[in-house]
Design a protein around this motif. Structure first.
Motif, PDB file in Angstrom:
ATOM      1  N   VAL A  37      75.638  -0.158  33.151  1.00 55.26           N
ATOM      2  CA  VAL A  37      76.485  -0.394  34.310  1.00 55.26           C
ATOM      3  C   VAL A  37      77.630  -1.365  34.052  1.00 55.26           C
ATOM      4  CG1 VAL A  37      75.391  -2.310  35.502  1.00 55.26           C
ATOM      5  CG2 VAL A  37      76.305  -0.409  36.789  1.00 55.26           C
ATOM      6  N   PHE A  38      77.589  -2.105  32.959  1.00 56.77           N
ATOM      7  CA  PHE A  38      78.689  -3.014  32.683  1.00 56.77           C
ATOM      8  C   PHE A  38      79.957  -2.270  32.335  1.00 56.77           C
ATOM      9  CE2 PHE A  38      75.577  -6.446  32.447  1.00 56.77           C
ATOM     10  CZ  PHE A  38      76.168  -7.250  33.399  1.00 56.77           C
ATOM     11  N   CYS A  39      79.890  -0.955  32.319  1.00 59.81           N
ATOM     12  CA  CYS A  39      81.107  -0.156  32.225  1.00 59.81           C
ATOM     13  C   CYS A  39      81.805  -0.178  33.574  1.00 59.81           C
ATOM     14  CB  CYS A  39      80.783   1.276  31.804  1.00 59.81           C
ATOM     15  SG  CYS A  39      80.076   1.363  30.164  1.00 59.81           S
ATOM     16  N   SER A  40      81.118  -0.639  34.608  1.00 55.75           N
ATOM     17  CA  SER A  40      81.686  -0.692  35.948  1.00 55.75           C
ATOM     18  C   SER A  40      82.273  -2.072  36.214  1.00 55.75           C
ATOM     19  CB  SER A  40      80.596  -0.383  36.979  1.00 55.75           C
ATOM     20  OG  SER A  40      81.057  -0.737  38.267  1.00 55.75           O
ATOM     21  N   LYS A  42      83.911  -2.872  38.815  1.00 60.72           N
ATOM     22  CA  LYS A  42      83.703  -3.203  40.220  1.00 60.72           C
ATOM     23  C   LYS A  42      82.385  -3.938  40.436  1.00 60.72           C
ATOM     24  CE  LYS A  42      83.353  -1.375  44.914  1.00 60.72           C
ATOM     25  NZ  LYS A  42      82.920  -2.666  45.331  1.00 60.72           N
ATOM     26  N   ALA A  43      81.307  -3.454  39.843  1.00 62.63           N
ATOM     27  CA  ALA A  43      80.009  -4.116  40.006  1.00 62.63           C
ATOM     28  C   ALA A  43      80.042  -5.519  39.422  1.00 62.63           C
ATOM     29  CB  ALA A  43      78.906  -3.293  39.346  1.00 62.63           C
ATOM     30  N   THR A  44      80.709  -5.684  38.281  1.00 62.58           N
ATOM     31  CA  THR A  44      80.820  -6.996  37.656  1.00 62.58           C
ATOM     32  C   THR A  44      81.618  -7.938  38.552  1.00 62.58           C
ATOM     33  OG1 THR A  44      80.732  -5.955  35.482  1.00 62.58           O
ATOM     34  CG2 THR A  44      81.532  -8.214  35.559  1.00 62.58           C
ATOM     35  N   LYS A  45      82.721  -7.450  39.094  1.00 64.05           N
ATOM     36  CA  LYS A  45      83.547  -8.273  39.983  1.00 64.05           C
ATOM     37  C   LYS A  45      82.788  -8.634  41.255  1.00 64.05           C
ATOM     38  CE  LYS A  45      88.037  -6.442  38.567  1.00 64.05           C
ATOM     39  NZ  LYS A  45      89.176  -5.616  39.034  1.00 64.05           N
ATOM     40  N   ASP A  46      82.035  -7.686  41.809  1.00 59.73           N
ATOM     41  CA  ASP A  46      81.238  -7.975  43.006  1.00 59.73           C
ATOM     42  C   ASP A  46      80.231  -9.079  42.723  1.00 59.73           C
ATOM     43  OD1 ASP A  46      82.560  -6.006  44.440  1.00 59.73           O
ATOM     44  OD2 ASP A  46      80.914  -4.558  44.342  1.00 59.73           O
ATOM     45  N   PHE A  47      79.522  -8.946  41.612  1.00 60.60           N
ATOM     46  CA  PHE A  47      78.528  -9.945  41.229  1.00 60.60           C
ATOM     47  C   PHE A  47      79.167 -11.324  41.109  1.00 60.60           C
ATOM     48  CE2 PHE A  47      76.483 -12.337  37.763  1.00 60.60           C
ATOM     49  CZ  PHE A  47      75.217 -12.502  38.310  1.00 60.60           C
ATOM     50  N   ASP A 141      85.293  -9.112  28.466  1.00 58.65           N
ATOM     51  CA  ASP A 141      86.250  -9.351  29.541  1.00 58.65           C
ATOM     52  C   ASP A 141      86.254 -10.832  29.897  1.00 58.65           C
ATOM     53  OD1 ASP A 141      88.119  -8.858  31.564  1.00 58.65           O
ATOM     54  OD2 ASP A 141      86.863  -7.407  32.632  1.00 58.65           O
ATOM     55  N   HIS A 142      87.274 -11.236  30.608  1.00 52.45           N
ATOM     56  CA  HIS A 142      87.342 -12.551  31.243  1.00 52.45           C
ATOM     57  C   HIS A 142      87.819 -12.269  32.660  1.00 52.45           C
ATOM     58  CE1 HIS A 142      88.813 -17.008  31.087  1.00 52.45           C
ATOM     59  NE2 HIS A 142      88.207 -16.716  32.230  1.00 52.45           N
ATOM     60  N   ILE A 143      87.009 -12.628  33.625  1.00 49.76           N
ATOM     61  CA  ILE A 143      87.333 -12.342  35.016  1.00 49.76           C
ATOM     62  C   ILE A 143      87.599 -13.651  35.746  1.00 49.76           C
ATOM     63  CG2 ILE A 143      86.452 -11.395  37.188  1.00 49.76           C
ATOM     64  CD1 ILE A 143      85.024  -9.282  35.488  1.00 49.76           C
TER      65      ILE A 143
END
Length: 158
Positions: A37-40, A42-47, A141-143
């Motif tokens: 799921v770390f291809c998503s 959106k899920a990472t940003k939501d978390f 990534d760096h968010i």
């Protein structure tokens, strides 16, 4: 005369806003962070929004991932003021090696709410990417978390 057993009453307090966000982050992690799921993004940003969005000072954290990009651990490493946090590459490398991470997602918040990466954000990302590459840990990534999130990967900065 026998004594009466003591009765204890449990009182339930309403959850604070921080507790609600922490619980939301746990739910997102349970629901989305299994398999690939770390291809998503959106899920990472939501978390990360649930985990870090409400902080009043800058916090730098890492999502430590295994070779399948499943999360091993989320760890907050550095704490700063309202507009800066000192980040030490040596400590990030140490944590990555400690849990045998294969990859890392870097994250930090901007308490101002403006997620636009600064020049120092770009510089430390490059330094961390170089330092982690020496020990075969890939930076995915760096968010930057603010009112919205900015992904370095989506912008081609990684």
């Amino acid at each position: 005369m026998p004594s009466k057993p003591l009765t204890t009453y449990v009182t339930h307090q309403p959850m604070t806003a921080v507790q609600v966000l922490e619980k939301a982050a746990e739910i997102v992690a349970e629901r989305y962070f299994h398999g690939d799921v770390f291809c998503s993004a959106k899920a990472t940003k939501d978390f990360l929004t649930f985990k870090m969005g409400g902080y009043e000072r800058e916090v730098f954290a890492v999502m430590l991932l295994d070779s399948q990009h499943s999360m091993i651990e989320f760890r907050e490493l550095f704490f700063g003021s309202i507009d800066a946090a000192s980040v030490y590459p040596r400590e990030v490398v140490k944590v990555g090696l400690e849990v045998n991470a294969a990859a890392i997602i870097l994250a930090h918040n901007h308490p101002s709410g403006v997620p636009e990466p600064s020049q120092s954000d770009k510089r430390i990302t490059s330094q961390l990417k170089d330092a982690l590459a020496l020990v075969d840990i890939r930076v995915l990534d760096h968010i930057v978390v603010g009112e919205t999130c900015v992904s370095f990967a989506e912008r081609g900065l990684i």
